[in-house]
Enzyme design. Structure first.
Site, mmCIF file in Angstrom:
data_model
loop_
_atom_site.group_PDB
_atom_site.id
_atom_site.type_symbol
_atom_site.label_atom_id
_atom_site.label_comp_id
_atom_site.label_asym_id
_atom_site.label_seq_id
_atom_site.Cartn_x
_atom_site.Cartn_y
_atom_site.Cartn_z
ATOM 1 N N THR A 1 21.106 -11.052 -19.967
ATOM 2 C CA THR A 1 22.578 -10.701 -20.202
ATOM 3 C C THR A 1 23.550 -11.230 -19.282
ATOM 4 O O THR A 1 24.535 -11.212 -19.361
ATOM 5 C CB THR A 1 22.704 -9.124 -20.431
ATOM 6 O OG1 THR A 1 22.041 -8.596 -19.120
ATOM 7 C CG2 THR A 1 22.242 -8.656 -21.478
ATOM 8 N N TYR B 1 8.877 -6.430 -3.011
ATOM 9 C CA TYR B 1 9.237 -7.891 -4.045
ATOM 10 C C TYR B 1 8.332 -8.909 -4.196
ATOM 11 O O TYR B 1 7.676 -9.270 -5.030
ATOM 12 C CB TYR B 1 10.741 -7.885 -3.663
ATOM 13 C CG TYR B 1 11.232 -9.025 -4.433
ATOM 14 C CD1 TYR B 1 11.481 -8.890 -5.624
ATOM 15 C CD2 TYR B 1 11.523 -10.187 -3.659
ATOM 16 C CE1 TYR B 1 12.172 -9.812 -6.579
ATOM 17 C CE2 TYR B 1 11.942 -11.434 -4.599
ATOM 18 C CZ TYR B 1 12.418 -11.082 -6.038
ATOM 19 O OH TYR B 1 12.844 -12.059 -6.806
ATOM 20 N N SER C 1 9.602 -15.975 -7.586
ATOM 21 C CA SER C 1 10.658 -16.166 -6.703
ATOM 22 C C SER C 1 9.982 -17.061 -5.510
ATOM 23 O O SER C 1 8.660 -16.811 -5.162
ATOM 24 C CB SER C 1 10.986 -14.878 -5.913
ATOM 25 O OG SER C 1 11.571 -14.682 -4.751
ATOM 26 N N GLY D 1 15.775 -9.772 -19.879
ATOM 27 C CA GLY D 1 16.749 -9.873 -18.848
ATOM 28 C C GLY D 1 17.664 -11.332 -18.935
ATOM 29 O O GLY D 1 17.617 -12.121 -18.091
HETATM 30 N N1 LIG Z 1 19.192 -14.645 -8.059
HETATM 31 C C1 LIG Z 1 18.349 -14.956 -7.151
HETATM 32 O O1 LIG Z 1 18.641 -15.635 -6.039
HETATM 33 C C2 LIG Z 1 16.737 -14.965 -7.349
HETATM 34 C C3 LIG Z 1 15.895 -15.641 -6.486
HETATM 35 C C4 LIG Z 1 14.463 -15.649 -6.938
HETATM 36 C C5 LIG Z 1 14.246 -14.721 -7.873
HETATM 37 N N2 LIG Z 1 15.020 -14.410 -8.799
HETATM 38 C C6 LIG Z 1 14.574 -13.828 -9.864
HETATM 39 O O2 LIG Z 1 15.185 -14.503 -11.156
HETATM 40 C C7 LIG Z 1 15.121 -13.330 -12.265
HETATM 41 C C8 LIG Z 1 16.660 -13.409 -12.700
HETATM 42 O O3 LIG Z 1 17.560 -13.154 -11.623
HETATM 43 P P1 LIG Z 1 18.889 -13.240 -11.664
HETATM 44 O O4 LIG Z 1 19.571 -13.436 -10.136
HETATM 45 O O5 LIG Z 1 19.575 -14.035 -12.779
HETATM 46 O O6 LIG Z 1 19.205 -11.556 -11.871
HETATM 47 P P2 LIG Z 1 20.347 -10.927 -12.715
HETATM 48 O O7 LIG Z 1 21.589 -11.793 -12.634
HETATM 49 O O8 LIG Z 1 20.223 -9.781 -11.985
HETATM 50 O O9 LIG Z 1 19.710 -10.787 -14.079
HETATM 51 C C9 LIG Z 1 18.822 -9.947 -14.328
HETATM 52 C C10 LIG Z 1 18.937 -9.579 -15.875
HETATM 53 O O10 LIG Z 1 17.621 -8.726 -15.877
HETATM 54 C C11 LIG Z 1 18.108 -7.564 -16.734
HETATM 55 N N3 LIG Z 1 17.326 -6.500 -16.154
HETATM 56 C C12 LIG Z 1 17.356 -5.835 -14.914
HETATM 57 N N4 LIG Z 1 16.582 -4.773 -15.027
HETATM 58 C C13 LIG Z 1 16.008 -4.669 -16.453
HETATM 59 C C14 LIG Z 1 15.021 -4.028 -17.027
HETATM 60 N N5 LIG Z 1 14.423 -2.863 -16.244
HETATM 61 N N6 LIG Z 1 14.679 -4.019 -18.212
HETATM 62 C C15 LIG Z 1 15.158 -5.352 -18.795
HETATM 63 N N7 LIG Z 1 16.252 -6.176 -18.213
HETATM 64 C C16 LIG Z 1 16.307 -5.806 -17.287
HETATM 65 C C17 LIG Z 1 19.455 -7.525 -16.315
HETATM 66 O O11 LIG Z 1 20.213 -6.583 -17.143
HETATM 67 P P3 LIG Z 1 21.210 -5.388 -16.721
HETATM 68 O O12 LIG Z 1 21.714 -6.047 -15.269
HETATM 69 O O13 LIG Z 1 21.998 -5.265 -17.669
HETATM 70 O O14 LIG Z 1 20.333 -4.263 -16.248
HETATM 71 C C18 LIG Z 1 19.786 -8.943 -16.428
HETATM 72 O O15 LIG Z 1 20.121 -9.187 -17.843
HETATM 73 C C19 LIG Z 1 14.528 -12.077 -11.754
HETATM 74 O O16 LIG Z 1 13.409 -11.945 -12.076
HETATM 75 C C20 LIG Z 1 14.827 -12.148 -10.088
HETATM 76 O O17 LIG Z 1 13.841 -11.550 -9.451
HETATM 77 C C21 LIG Z 1 16.305 -14.346 -8.429
#
Ligand SMILES: NC(=O)c1ccc[n+]([C@@H]2O[C@H](COP(=O)([O-])OP(=O)(O)OC[C@H]3O[C@@H](n4cnc5c(N)ncnc54)[C@H](OP(=O)(O)O)[C@@H]3O)[C@@H](O)[C@H]2O)c1
Length: 252
Positions: free
Chosen positions: A15, A150, A137, A13
């Site tokens: 990208t 989640y 998270s 993840g």
């Molecule tokens: N942003 C927040 O506020 C937040 C807060 C707490 C925790 N998190 C956690 O932090 C992590 C990253 O979050 P983010 O906000 O940076 O996420 P994001 O911008 O949505 O990026 C997630 C990455 O994961 C990839 N992905 C999604 N489903 C996938 C799958 N089935 N197989 C392989 N790759 C997959 C996406 O690729 P595609 O889009 O191309 O599918 C993207 O590269 C996640 O685990 C999320 O639960 C986020």
């Protein structure tokens, strides 16, 4: 010599969002990185943006065949790995009465099962002194409406990290967890948001967070890279990057 010269890292993840920020810091420091994403368009975009030391591959962490292919690719390209970042994750905001078997399975397949089997596949390649970081998270404890599944998937992930930390200790591989609060990424971690829903969620986060703002992917990346490379006496630990949100602070 640059900070990460000669290091080899795998990020699931990567990208966009936090995984991408970690990849950019590693690449700027001289590392070589394999990073994955699910959507072919995002994979192509990241490939164009990151240059030749980034090997961007389409791989769905919820599919065992893709996990196996990622392991085979990493073995062939890198042989040994210094750092694995298990970052891919999704949230589906749903009141628990609306959760279906399919949405439940989707969340656990990506956040928990996919994480488990990716580590199982890649761990034999991690060299002594290497490390694994999981992205959990702030929702991995306590309760938030719409986030029961989640939160449970991330709590399970947190628990898996402890198990891996114990089992990989004899091999000198450290395992730690970062625990983000509200972080400004293209999705805010939530699947299927429209732009206006994302903005409203971010605004809500800013109000709830003691620091009264959201974090940046780069702030999370700093914590990830600290745990991965500098925190050599730390394993089985969790570091919050949440502006104080999950810390029980009384600020009003
Ligand atoms: N942003 C927040 O506020 C937040 C807060 C707490 C925790 N998190 C956690 O932090 C992590 C990253 O979050 P983010 O906000 O940076 O996420 P994001 O911008 O949505 O990026 C997630 C990455 O994961 C990839 N992905 C999604 N489903 C996938 C799958 N089935 N197989 C392989 N790759 C997959 C996406 O690729 P595609 O889009 O191309 O599918 C993207 O590269 C996640 O685990 C999320 O639960 C986020």
């Amino acid at each position: 010599m640059r900070e990460f010269e000669g290091k080899k890292a795998v990020i699931t993840g990567g990208t966009h969002g936090m995984g991408m920020a970690v990849a950019k810091s590693l690449l700027a420091g001289g590392a070589e990185v394999i990073l994955t994403g699910r959507s072919p368009e995002n994979v192509e975009k990241a490939r164009r943006e990151l240059g030749e030391r980034a090997h961007v591959i389409q791989s769905d962490v919820s599919l065992m065949a893709d996990i196996d292919a990622l392991g085979a690719y990493a073995a062939e390209r890198f042989g040994e790995i210094d750092f694995v970042h298990i970052n891919a994750g999704i949230a589906l905001l749903e009141p628990f009465m609306e959760v279906t078997e399919s949405s439940y399975d989707k969340t656990f397949d990506v956040n928990t099962k996919g994480a488990f089997f990716t580590v199982q596949r890649l761990a034999p390649l991690i060299r002594e002194g290497g490390s694994i970081i999981f992205t959990s998270s702030v929702a991995d404890e306590g309760g938030t409406p719409g986030m029961s599944v989640y939160g449970a998937s991330k709590a399970a992930l947190r628990s898996l990290a402890s198990g891996f930390a114990a089992e990989l200790l004899p091999r000198g591989v450290r395992v730690n967890v970062v625990r983000p609060g509200f972080i400004h990424t293209p999705t805010m971690g939530v699947a299927g948001f429209s732009e206006s829903e994302r903005a409203a969620f971010e605004e809500l986060g800013d109000q709830m967070t003691p620091m009264k703002r959201h974090g940046s992917p780069e702030e999370v990346a700093k914590a990830v890279l600290f745990l991965a490379f500098e925190a050599t006496f730390t394993t089985g630990a969790e570091l919050s990057v949440d502006g104080g949100l999950g810390q029980g602070l009384s600020v009003e």
